[in-house]
Design a protein around this motif. Structure first.
Motif, PDB file in Angstrom:
ATOM      1  N   ASP A 164      37.449  45.908  47.921  1.00 25.70           N
ATOM      2  CA  ASP A 164      37.218  46.381  46.551  1.00 25.70           C
ATOM      3  C   ASP A 164      38.416  46.146  45.638  1.00 25.70           C
ATOM      4  N   ASP A 165      38.117  45.970  44.385  1.00 25.50           N
ATOM      5  CA  ASP A 165      39.053  45.995  43.246  1.00 25.50           C
ATOM      6  C   ASP A 165      39.543  44.628  42.777  1.00 25.50           C
ATOM      7  N   HIS A 222      37.145  49.819  36.175  1.00 26.98           N
ATOM      8  CA  HIS A 222      37.177  50.733  37.303  1.00 26.98           C
ATOM      9  C   HIS A 222      37.193  52.213  36.871  1.00 26.98           C
ATOM     10  N   HIS A 241      32.401  44.948  40.138  1.00 25.44           N
ATOM     11  CA  HIS A 241      33.002  46.272  40.374  1.00 25.44           C
ATOM     12  C   HIS A 241      33.441  46.857  39.024  1.00 25.44           C
TER      13      HIS A 241
HETATM   14 ZN   LIG Z   1      37.451  50.195  43.611  1.00 24.62          ZN
END
Ligand SMILES: [Zn+2]
Length: 324
Positions: free
Chosen positions: A84-85, A222, A218
């Motif tokens: 993720d990210d 965020h 994503h």
């Molecule tokens: Zn994340």
């Protein structure tokens, strides 16, 4: 001395019946950034290389498209790797390790930090906590105590303050970028590239071109999506998706909720914008399997803990135990 928990973990993943009672569907593991260099805590290139070697030895690593294919009880437990990210180290550290092992993965990219000098809000706070040199920061006429004893509590409070700024999340980013010390002022470039920077559009395209890898969305910034109003949810999901589609040249149909945070409005918006599936962490609503895929986070170096999570993570969550 090893704790009781350590013993359970060490024995638990070797338990021969595990593959029979463990979920028939692949277990999805959730990683975030993996920096190249070894630091006091957390993962590094060498530790991650050991993780992948261990997973390959004991389980079967599969692509995200296999998420709904059940295995036979006697088959090896299957594992999907997710990241993720969209940290830069995903392209520079994670991808080369995965390629060397021939292992598939999906990367969920937040797009804000693709531009140089932009950072995700929680990466900024981690950098501030780790590298700021000074006893205090003044923010909106208040003094933030950055002495070693108070630093942790001060950053936790700043995190709350920033997340409460309106409009969300723009107010938070405006404060970070215009009113707090610039990350470049207190972090060496080498360190910020290894730990805090995001992937460029070219790096994201490079991952996407590798047949081992899938790129998913994503959001842009965020945020906690359940804190956003409807328009902001649509913007975060839609603009993030379009950025990735522009970078890769094709449709993006897989999503992961930032911080595992979602509700029915968020799922509805993902469907409306053409996503086919979405990964959560702990399923919250438990009524939409395609849009609430469970994952287990990996933060520790130990391969024993990793093996335990793969074999028992789904089961523990089903019976209401915390998996971490
Ligand atoms: Zn994340």
């Amino acid at each position: 001395m090893a704790s009781m928990r350590d013993h359970i973990v060490r024995l638990g993943w070797r338990f021969p019946g595990a593959r029979v009672v463990s979920s028939r569907l692949p277990a999805a593991l959730l990683y975030h950034g993996v920096p190249a260099l070894e630091r006091e805590t957390g993962l590094s290139r060498d530790v991650f290389d050991r993780h992948v070697g261990f997973l390959k030895e004991h389980f079967e690593l599969v692509a995200p498209e296999a998420a709904d294919d059940p295995r036979r009880a006697s088959d090896r437990i299957r594992v999907i790797l997710t990241f993720d990210d969209g940290f830069r180290n995903n392209a520079e550290v994670v991808a080369p390790v995965l390629r060397s092992h021939g292992v598939p993965a999906v990367f969920f990219v937040s797009t804000r930090h693709s531009a140089p000098g932009k950072y995700l809000w929680f990466a900024y706070l981690s950098a501030l906590r780790r590298s700021f040199r000074g006893e205090s920061i003044t923010f909106r006429a208040e003094t933030i105590d950055m002495t070693p004893e108070r630093r942790g509590a001060s950053i936790a409070r700043l995190r709350e303050t920033l997340n409460a700024l309106e409009p969300y999340p723009e107010g938070m980013y405006r404060a970070i970028e215009e009113e707090l010390p610039a990350l470049e002022e207190f972090t060496a470039e080498r360190e910020s590239l290894d730990l805090w920077a995001g992937m460029s559009a070219d790096q994201v395209a490079g991952l996407d071109q590798d047949e081992l890898f899938t790129v998913g969305a994503h959001t842009v910034d965020h945020p906690f999506l359940t804190k956003c109003d409807r328009d902001e949810i649509a913007k975060q999901i839609g603009e993030g998706k379009r950025w990735i589609e522009e970078a890769t040249g094709h449709a993006c149909d897989t999503f992961a909720y930032p911080a595992g945070d979602y509700d029915t409005r968020v799922i509805e918006e993902c469907r409306r914008q053409g996503f086919r599936t979405a990964f959560a962490v702990a399923p919250r609503l438990r009524r939409d399997d395609l849009f609430e895929r469970p994952r287990v986070g990996v933060y520790a170096r130990s391969v024993e803990a990793l093996g335990f999570k793969v074999q028992w993570g789904t089961f523990m969550r089903r019976v209401g135990l915390k998996v971490g």
